[in-house]
Write an enzyme that holds these catalytic residues in place. Sequence first.
Site, mmCIF file in Angstrom:
data_model
loop_
_atom_site.group_PDB
_atom_site.id
_atom_site.type_symbol
_atom_site.label_atom_id
_atom_site.label_comp_id
_atom_site.label_asym_id
_atom_site.label_seq_id
_atom_site.Cartn_x
_atom_site.Cartn_y
_atom_site.Cartn_z
ATOM 1 N N SER A 1 23.264 28.940 25.059
ATOM 2 C CA SER A 1 23.002 27.571 24.596
ATOM 3 C C SER A 1 22.375 26.721 25.693
ATOM 4 O O SER A 1 21.292 27.002 26.155
ATOM 5 C CB SER A 1 24.293 26.959 24.051
ATOM 6 O OG SER A 1 24.021 25.780 23.350
ATOM 7 N N ASP A 28 18.432 27.192 22.672
ATOM 8 C CA ASP A 28 18.634 27.971 21.440
ATOM 9 C C ASP A 28 18.492 27.099 20.199
ATOM 10 O O ASP A 28 18.789 27.529 19.091
ATOM 11 C CB ASP A 28 19.974 28.707 21.455
ATOM 12 C CG ASP A 28 21.173 27.778 21.375
ATOM 13 O OD1 ASP A 28 21.109 26.686 21.958
ATOM 14 O OD2 ASP A 28 22.182 28.137 20.734
ATOM 15 N N ASP A 47 17.703 21.990 22.651
ATOM 16 C CA ASP A 47 18.098 22.819 23.793
ATOM 17 C C ASP A 47 17.525 24.229 23.614
ATOM 18 O O ASP A 47 16.890 24.510 22.592
ATOM 19 C CB ASP A 47 19.618 22.786 23.988
ATOM 20 C CG ASP A 47 20.382 23.465 22.854
ATOM 21 O OD1 ASP A 47 19.760 23.744 21.809
ATOM 22 O OD2 ASP A 47 21.586 23.702 23.002
ATOM 23 N N ASP A 103 20.033 24.577 18.855
ATOM 24 C CA ASP A 103 21.106 24.108 17.965
ATOM 25 C C ASP A 103 21.424 22.641 18.238
ATOM 26 O O ASP A 103 21.831 21.918 17.350
ATOM 27 C CB ASP A 103 22.349 25.007 18.025
ATOM 28 C CG ASP A 103 22.994 25.107 19.401
ATOM 29 O OD1 ASP A 103 22.421 24.579 20.382
ATOM 30 O OD2 ASP A 103 24.069 25.723 19.503
#
Length: 583
Positions: free
Chosen positions: A155, A309, A307, A311
């Site tokens: 993340s 990834d 960000d 999410d």
Amino acid sequence: MENNTELIAQCEARAKEWLSPAFDEETRKAVQTMLDNADKTDLIDAFYQNLEFGTGGLRGIMGAGTNRMNKYIVGMATQGFANYILKAFPNRNDLAVVVGHDCRNNGRMFAETVADIFSANGIKVYLFESLRPTPEISFAIRQLHCQAGVNVTASHNPREYNGYKAYWDDGAQVLAPHDKGIIDEVNKVTINDVKFEGNKDLIEIIGGEMDWDYLQAVKEAMVDQDVILRNKDLNIVYSPMHGTGRVIIPEALRSWGFQNIHVVPEQMVIDGNFPTVVSPNPENPEAMTLGMKLGTRLNADLVIASDPDADRLAIVCRNAKGEWEILNGNQTCMMFCWYIIANKKKLGQLKGNEFLVKTIVTTEVIAEIAKKNGVELRDCYTGFKWIANEIRISEGKQKYIGGGEESFGFLPFDKVRDKDSPASICLICEIAAWAKDNGKTLYDLLMDIYAEYGFSREFTVNVVRPGKTGADEIKQMMADFRANPPQVLGGAKVVLWKDYQSLEAKHADGTVEKLNMPATSNVLQWFCEDGTKISVRPSGTEPKIKFYLEIKDASFKCAGCYERCTKAADQRIEAIKKDLKLD
């Protein structure tokens, strides 16, 4: 680090197991170096424990060792996960999983390792052709009727990290009893049990067709397309922070009807070293610097980032002086909830069976918004798996219309069961278009919400304590708070103490009530007589303990009060930090 002879001996014994031929030469060499080093700090950090599933799955610094992310730890975790899936669905011969990854270093290698191991265990794998957003992995699990999934991502963690998010058949990260079941299976696995040799016939590469399906689903988060079409020239600057939103988010915005989208060129480069930011976390204002520079040059209405990834999202809008103002996660969550309720109500889309979800550490202003509008709001633990759990238990009975948390994550529709920045970014642009339609900015809208539902100022203190000694220190802090809970914070009397480990709420008058939660959690909350809320929890994914402070001010009447109320709240925050010895 203190010279704990017993601990060093344990770590050395574990490390020596990694000198066997089951591990490659590079790994053996790295382990031998740690063993030979007179300073045992690295050895202890790398071997004092096994990486565990926390609120975000498996996550750690990359390198050799049981407490590190490497292909062997990923391999043993996947073999254990595969064993659990085979046990959980004993009568199925069509088991399938989705595997994806983000832009991080070693991401593709880890994802291919995961795919090989699942396929070697007779489980079909849908492997994404290249990096994809976390929410698309969640979507694909449901779309392809899979039993589970894995996304290789850390993340928004610093560049040294990588991770492994385990998903179940509902597209959500695993919860009890599956999380414990998987860990039990993983703990039984030795390196010699891992089937690293993949069955290529069981690995199917997916990509563009799933992107299309996902983009179509994201449109379900739209509330009012007419507003967008009237403001299709909204001037948007977007950054993917070197990650997976790079292609899909501009495409999603265009599919909603926005036509004036600009990207930050330096951050469109896929790079797991994140060269343009100190840390690829949209919660850090520094990460938004390049976007704001471009926004200034292009006279943009708003600057948005996702960000690595994709999410989480960050939003920067113009304040009353026309300067850039970075909104915090509580403010964006609040705005989403307000807009979804207000405009669905106006368009006659609310039937009375809808519900919203927020985490217990997220602002209580959302509770006021829901209450005043007669919409059910549910509180859950930190981590989107808990929001997904609320959607799952009400599926077919009640309609989920939105949920979020203070750490820059929101999910505005139910086809995905994790934070979703593509859908949320499209929706915040719709909200900005609605505001523009009404002669306002997002900042003006925020001030209106504060005036109607109450002002609150939120602040998070992260106390970082790395390594074994750090983990012990964090444990001790929580024990001390339980033994001696604060009575006064920042000059205000504490009137309610909640402990989610014992599931008890104690009131100042001595009454005790049970907390109705689906599980226990290592979280403490203290509520003061003036509405202040403080939440304390050790992070499940990083070596830190987090303090969430929320300060109320009933004197807020209009936008002109914002500066004064913010200043007064900041003084209270400093006083509370002092009381908790956080300065």
